[in-house]
Design an enzyme around this catalytic site. Structure first.
Site, PDB file in Angstrom:
ATOM      1  N   LYS A 145      38.280  74.616  88.372  1.00 47.46           N
ATOM      2  CA  LYS A 145      38.487  74.860  86.943  1.00 47.46           C
ATOM      3  C   LYS A 145      37.202  74.705  86.113  1.00 47.46           C
ATOM      4  CE  LYS A 145      43.362  73.528  86.556  1.00 47.46           C
ATOM      5  NZ  LYS A 145      44.269  72.584  85.888  1.00 47.46           N
ATOM      6  N   GLY A 194      45.160  57.949  81.495  1.00 47.67           N
ATOM      7  CA  GLY A 194      44.528  58.961  82.332  1.00 47.67           C
ATOM      8  C   GLY A 194      43.358  59.610  81.625  1.00 47.67           C
TER       9      GLY A 194
END
Ligand code: NAD
Length: 287
Positions: free
Chosen positions: A73, A133
């Site tokens: 990505k 996260g």
């Protein structure tokens, strides 16, 4: 299929590795067929270092568009001609649209996260989020939430190589949306985690904890939850993580990761085709 695919069929692809387990080919091919679109979707196993060749191939074969998955990505974002505003901030893409040779990179993970909340009756605008996260999924949803008007985002992460990422995201959001209050805290500071959850509207797990083989585990003490807290997870395998189960048993509104996955795919479908994906039909077919 043999009647559907012809010499004029436009190709869409998935690039990344591994891709063999991906649900995307089934979802997009089902949708193309349902809507009578002369397109087909295929997955190609491509390593990070092969991405320059893969992007050249998209151009050469006039591939109409592509999804990009891990671990490609970030490198893909450096290889396209233009980036959407969110992709520019995040520096990663999961969608490429080919407009007559001009490749534009988009990131729809955060769009899918926000849409999943909306489908569960929750708006991010004006809300305070606590997000555990700082990896790919976390960054995408933190940036999109900020772009969509979140009031504050408190990021917690364990002390690992991702922690610095959280600080980078904080700086990027500060630049793009200075009115959003972003703070970064170590996950080890449980008192701070409790205090931040106490003043938050939405709690999100965007780590791999809860995903197989870490299923049955949660980073949040159930005592930190309360009924009017919205609890979301990015993990979609299993469908319900321990965090989601803990929240559900308290009566919280929950948004499990499967919805985010569906809606990030649907957002890509719209970028690819200009149409809404037939999500209800696909969910009924998949069930
Ligand atoms: P990543 O590798 O980029 O990030 C991993 C994150 O998990 C980091 O923040 C890391 O610090 C944290 N982490 C790892 N082990 C931990 C532990 N033992 N304790 C606490 N934190 C820990 O991963 P990612 O691509 O961001 O994916 C995260 C999850 O989100 C995965 O389950 C993935 O499948 C899921 N995901 C879902 C969607 C969706 O559409 N629903 C999209 C992307 C990713």
């Amino acid at each position: 299929m043999e009647k559907r695919i012809s010499g004029t069929t436009g190709l869409f692809t998935l690039l990344g590795t591994p891709v063999g387990h991906s649900g995307s080919p089934a979802m997009y091919n089902f949708s193309f067929q349902k809507q009578g679109l002369d397109y087909a979707y295929m997955a190609f196993d491509v390593k990070k270092e092969q991405m320059p060749q893969a992007i050249d191939a998209l151009r050469l074969f006039k591939v109409r568009g592509s999804n990009v998955t891990m671990p490609c990505k970030s490198v893909a974002a450096t290889l396209v001609d233009e980036l959407s505003p969110a992709a520019k901030i995040i520096g990663a893409i999961n969608v490429i649209v080919n407009d007559n040779g001009k490749l534009t990179g988009h990131i729809t993970d955060g769009i899918g996260f926000v849409r999943n909340l909306k489908e569960n009756g929750v708006e991010v605008a004006g809300k305070k989020l606590v997000v555990i996260g700082a990896g790919g999924a976390a960054t995408a949803l933190q940036v999109q939430s900020a772009l969509d008007g979140a009031k504050a985002i408190s990021i917690f992460n364990q002390d690992d190589e991702f922690y610095a990422n959280a600080e980078k995201t904080q700086a990027k959001i500060k630049e793009a949306k200075p009115e959003v209050e972003v703070n970064v805290y170590p996950l080890a500071d449980q008192a701070k985690l409790k205090a931040e959850i106490d003043s938050a509207d939405i709690l999100v797990n965007a780590t791999i904890v809860g995903m197989k083989p870490l299923d049955g585990q949660s980073l949040v003490d159930p005592a930190f939850l309360r009924q009017d807290l919205v609890v979301a997870d990015t993990v979609y395998n299993p469908l319900k993580t321990k965090l989601i189960e803990d929240a559900e048993s308290l009566g919280c509104t929950v948004a499990p990761g499967k919805g985010m996955l569906l809606w990030q795919g649907a957002a890509a479908y719209t970028l690819f085709t200009g149409k809404d994906m037939p999500t209800d039909e696909y969910q009924a077919y998949e069930a």
